[in-house]
Design a protein around this motif. Structure first.
Motif, PDB file in Angstrom:
ATOM      1  N   TYR A 194      -0.075 -65.407  20.200  1.00  0.00           N
ATOM      2  CA  TYR A 194      -0.717 -64.158  20.617  1.00  0.00           C
ATOM      3  C   TYR A 194      -2.167 -64.394  21.033  1.00  0.00           C
ATOM      4  O   TYR A 194      -2.784 -65.387  20.661  1.00  0.00           O
ATOM      5  N   ARG A 195      -2.714 -63.394  21.750  1.00  0.00           N
ATOM      6  CA  ARG A 195      -4.131 -63.371  22.122  1.00  0.00           C
ATOM      7  C   ARG A 195      -4.720 -62.016  21.755  1.00  0.00           C
ATOM      8  O   ARG A 195      -3.993 -61.018  21.634  1.00  0.00           O
ATOM      9  N   PHE A 196      -6.042 -61.992  21.579  1.00  0.00           N
ATOM     10  CA  PHE A 196      -6.770 -60.834  21.048  1.00  0.00           C
ATOM     11  C   PHE A 196      -7.736 -60.327  22.111  1.00  0.00           C
ATOM     12  O   PHE A 196      -8.576 -61.087  22.614  1.00  0.00           O
ATOM     13  N   ASP A 197      -7.643 -59.040  22.470  1.00  0.00           N
ATOM     14  CA  ASP A 197      -8.489 -58.484  23.527  1.00  0.00           C
ATOM     15  C   ASP A 197      -9.985 -58.540  23.203  1.00  0.00           C
ATOM     16  O   ASP A 197     -10.815 -58.536  24.117  1.00  0.00           O
ATOM     17  N   LYS A 198     -10.310 -58.605  21.892  1.00  0.00           N
ATOM     18  CA  LYS A 198     -11.732 -58.637  21.519  1.00  0.00           C
ATOM     19  C   LYS A 198     -12.314 -60.049  21.566  1.00  0.00           C
ATOM     20  O   LYS A 198     -13.517 -60.233  21.360  1.00  0.00           O
ATOM     21  N   ASP A 199     -11.463 -61.038  21.814  1.00  0.00           N
ATOM     22  CA  ASP A 199     -11.955 -62.389  22.077  1.00  0.00           C
ATOM     23  C   ASP A 199     -12.427 -62.480  23.519  1.00  0.00           C
ATOM     24  O   ASP A 199     -12.240 -61.543  24.313  1.00  0.00           O
ATOM     25  N   THR A 200     -13.017 -63.605  23.869  1.00  0.00           N
ATOM     26  CA  THR A 200     -13.378 -63.865  25.267  1.00  0.00           C
ATOM     27  C   THR A 200     -12.840 -65.222  25.681  1.00  0.00           C
ATOM     28  O   THR A 200     -12.663 -66.121  24.849  1.00  0.00           O
ATOM     29  N   ALA A 201     -12.564 -65.355  26.976  1.00  0.00           N
ATOM     30  CA  ALA A 201     -12.057 -66.615  27.510  1.00  0.00           C
ATOM     31  C   ALA A 201     -13.129 -67.395  28.249  1.00  0.00           C
ATOM     32  O   ALA A 201     -13.041 -68.613  28.383  1.00  0.00           O
ATOM     33  N   GLU A 202     -14.148 -66.703  28.764  1.00  0.00           N
ATOM     34  CA  GLU A 202     -15.233 -67.341  29.496  1.00  0.00           C
ATOM     35  C   GLU A 202     -16.584 -66.835  28.989  1.00  0.00           C
ATOM     36  O   GLU A 202     -17.053 -65.775  29.422  1.00  0.00           O
ATOM     37  N   PRO A 203     -17.204 -67.542  28.046  1.00  0.00           N
ATOM     38  CA  PRO A 203     -16.724 -68.768  27.405  1.00  0.00           C
ATOM     39  C   PRO A 203     -15.707 -68.423  26.310  1.00  0.00           C
ATOM     40  O   PRO A 203     -15.698 -67.296  25.797  1.00  0.00           O
ATOM     41  N   PRO A 204     -14.872 -69.384  25.911  1.00  0.00           N
ATOM     42  CA  PRO A 204     -13.917 -69.122  24.838  1.00  0.00           C
ATOM     43  C   PRO A 204     -14.631 -68.772  23.530  1.00  0.00           C
ATOM     44  O   PRO A 204     -15.557 -69.461  23.110  1.00  0.00           O
ATOM     45  N   LYS A 205     -14.192 -67.676  22.880  1.00  0.00           N
ATOM     46  CA  LYS A 205     -14.792 -67.272  21.607  1.00  0.00           C
ATOM     47  C   LYS A 205     -13.791 -66.423  20.838  1.00  0.00           C
ATOM     48  O   LYS A 205     -13.160 -65.535  21.402  1.00  0.00           O
ATOM     49  N   SER A 206     -13.661 -66.716  19.539  1.00  0.00           N
ATOM     50  CA  SER A 206     -12.790 -65.943  18.663  1.00  0.00           C
ATOM     51  C   SER A 206     -13.613 -64.933  17.877  1.00  0.00           C
ATOM     52  O   SER A 206     -14.664 -65.266  17.319  1.00  0.00           O
ATOM     53  N   ASN A 207     -13.128 -63.702  17.829  1.00  0.00           N
ATOM     54  CA  ASN A 207     -13.769 -62.649  17.034  1.00  0.00           C
ATOM     55  C   ASN A 207     -12.849 -62.169  15.922  1.00  0.00           C
ATOM     56  O   ASN A 207     -12.973 -61.032  15.459  1.00  0.00           O
ATOM     57  N   CYS A 208     -11.930 -63.027  15.509  1.00  0.00           N
ATOM     58  CA  CYS A 208     -11.012 -62.710  14.411  1.00  0.00           C
ATOM     59  C   CYS A 208     -11.353 -63.621  13.238  1.00  0.00           C
ATOM     60  O   CYS A 208     -11.068 -64.822  13.266  1.00  0.00           O
ATOM     61  N   GLU A 209     -11.960 -63.045  12.204  1.00  0.00           N
ATOM     62  CA  GLU A 209     -12.375 -63.811  11.031  1.00  0.00           C
ATOM     63  C   GLU A 209     -11.895 -63.093   9.763  1.00  0.00           C
ATOM     64  O   GLU A 209     -11.414 -61.964   9.804  1.00  0.00           O
ATOM     65  N   GLY A 210     -12.056 -63.733   8.629  1.00  0.00           N
ATOM     66  CA  GLY A 210     -11.769 -63.104   7.341  1.00  0.00           C
ATOM     67  C   GLY A 210     -10.354 -62.586   7.221  1.00  0.00           C
ATOM     68  O   GLY A 210      -9.381 -63.303   7.470  1.00  0.00           O
ATOM     69  N   ASP A 211     -10.244 -61.291   6.824  1.00  0.00           N
ATOM     70  CA  ASP A 211      -8.921 -60.694   6.649  1.00  0.00           C
ATOM     71  C   ASP A 211      -8.126 -60.690   7.945  1.00  0.00           C
ATOM     72  O   ASP A 211      -6.888 -60.793   7.931  1.00  0.00           O
ATOM     73  N   CYS A 212      -8.820 -60.555   9.077  1.00  0.00           N
ATOM     74  CA  CYS A 212      -8.143 -60.583  10.371  1.00  0.00           C
ATOM     75  C   CYS A 212      -7.378 -61.896  10.539  1.00  0.00           C
ATOM     76  O   CYS A 212      -6.228 -61.909  10.981  1.00  0.00           O
ATOM     77  N   ALA A 213      -7.998 -63.014  10.138  1.00  0.00           N
ATOM     78  CA  ALA A 213      -7.374 -64.323  10.301  1.00  0.00           C
ATOM     79  C   ALA A 213      -6.249 -64.561   9.304  1.00  0.00           C
ATOM     80  O   ALA A 213      -5.481 -65.512   9.448  1.00  0.00           O
ATOM     81  N   LYS A 214      -6.146 -63.703   8.267  1.00  0.00           N
ATOM     82  CA  LYS A 214      -4.998 -63.786   7.368  1.00  0.00           C
ATOM     83  C   LYS A 214      -3.784 -63.115   7.998  1.00  0.00           C
ATOM     84  O   LYS A 214      -2.659 -63.577   7.873  1.00  0.00           O
ATOM     85  N   THR A 215      -4.030 -61.983   8.662  1.00  0.00           N
ATOM     86  CA  THR A 215      -2.948 -61.291   9.358  1.00  0.00           C
ATOM     87  C   THR A 215      -2.568 -62.013  10.650  1.00  0.00           C
ATOM     88  O   THR A 215      -1.399 -62.029  11.039  1.00  0.00           O
TER      89      THR A 215
END
Length: 318
Positions: free
Chosen positions: A93-114
């Protein structure tokens, strides 16, 4: 007392014998290298929350190393189009709140458990896709996460088996990934052109020349290699061979229609790829088959043959 003890020992011995029978039995407890396989590996039911559901639930926390993807694969969904999966067949899956340019993840903590992150490392592009789209991003905790087309990749805790897409559309921000990292999108009519509707992970098709043969979820013919062995389970197709003969990714035993489930286990290959077996025989598809119904791999080299529902070689010389 001795009679009771002897009876107890006999029951225990019988149980151990059942667990150590050769791979040909239904759902042997391990693959030849001793790893839990198939439905013998503990899995929580889909409605059991985030328990030990194949390692993708809430037990994946800050202290657990993110799991790598291995050999990526693509399957065609009637509703979602081309879906990107890991080597075990789990949807990415991919997350709309992330970015691809530049690549960045905004899913941390409890989000990364789910939404457990997919670790960068040993990912290999799916056959027929652009290997240049495979990359990585450094997360806030310093770990490396797989990216496809710049988008960080995740699994979903409530997907408990291969081919599930329970994370599609969650929160209006989570979507199944296509092979290029974009959102998976079906054709305008809601179906994939030329693809049979709602096939099981493995099912049976009646071919006009070959009779009953096994096909995968896309309707593509499934093959066996005569140089393989069933016990000990071994694949003689390695390296470049796998480019022409991609492995069939693991399939849930509950997602089978008309195909024997004897010896229906996951083969943990030495190269790290997980492969489905039928009656302990590793099975493959053929890159030369362009569409459902093709059997261009039949008889190639006198060693490759379509598979019958009983896992026999169809049309092979006696």
């Amino acid at each position: 007392m001795n009679t009771w003890r002897n009876a107890s020992l006999a029951v225990t011995a019988a149980a151990l014998l059942a667990l150590t029978t050769a791979c040909g039995q239904e759902q042997g407890p391990t693959s030849p290298n001793g790893q839990p396989v198939g439905n013998a590996a503990a899995q929580a039911p889909a409605d059991s929350g985030y328990g030990s559901d194949g390692g993708y639930g809430s037990d994946v926390g800050a202290d657990s190393a993110p799991k790598e993807a291995g050999q990526l694969a693509v399957w065609d969904s009637k509703k979602l189009g081309e879906v990107l999966t890991d080597s075990e067949g789990f949807t990415l899956y991919r997350f709309d709140k992330d970015t691809a340019e530049p690549p960045k993840s905004n899913c941390e903590g409890d989000c990364a458990k789910t939404w457990p992150v997919v670790a960068a490392g040993n990912a290999t592009a799916a056959a027929g896709t652009d290997a240049g789209l495979i990359g990585e991003v450094t997360r806030a905790d310093g770990t490396k996460q797989l990216t496809v087309g710049g988008w960080p990749m995740y699994r979903y805790a409530k997907d408990t088996g291969p081919g599930e897409t329970n994370g599609q559309g969650v929160g209006g921000t989570w979507f199944v990934s296509a092979p290029d990292g974009k959102k998976a999108v079906a054709n305008a009519d809601g179906a994939d052109a030329g693809q049979p509707a709602d096939l099981a992970g493995l099912s049976v098709r009646k071919d006009p020349k070959l009779g009953d043969i096994v096909v995968d979820k896309r309707g593509m013919t499934v093959y066996r290699f005569k140089k393989d062995s069933a016990w000990p389970m071994k694949s003689a197709c390695t390296g470049d061979c796998l480019e022409k003969w991609p492995v069939v990714s693991p399939v849930s035993k509950n997602d089978v229609d008309g195909v024997t489930t004897k010896g229906f286990v996951t083969f943990n290959r030495p190269d790290g790829i997980k492969q489905q077996s039928i009656d302990c025989w590793p099975v493959y598809t053929f890159s030369g088959d362009a569409k459902p119904g093709d059997t261009n791999g039949q008889g190639v080299g006198g060693t490759w043959y379509a598979v019958s529902p009983e896992a026999k070689l169809v049309g092979a010389p006696k």
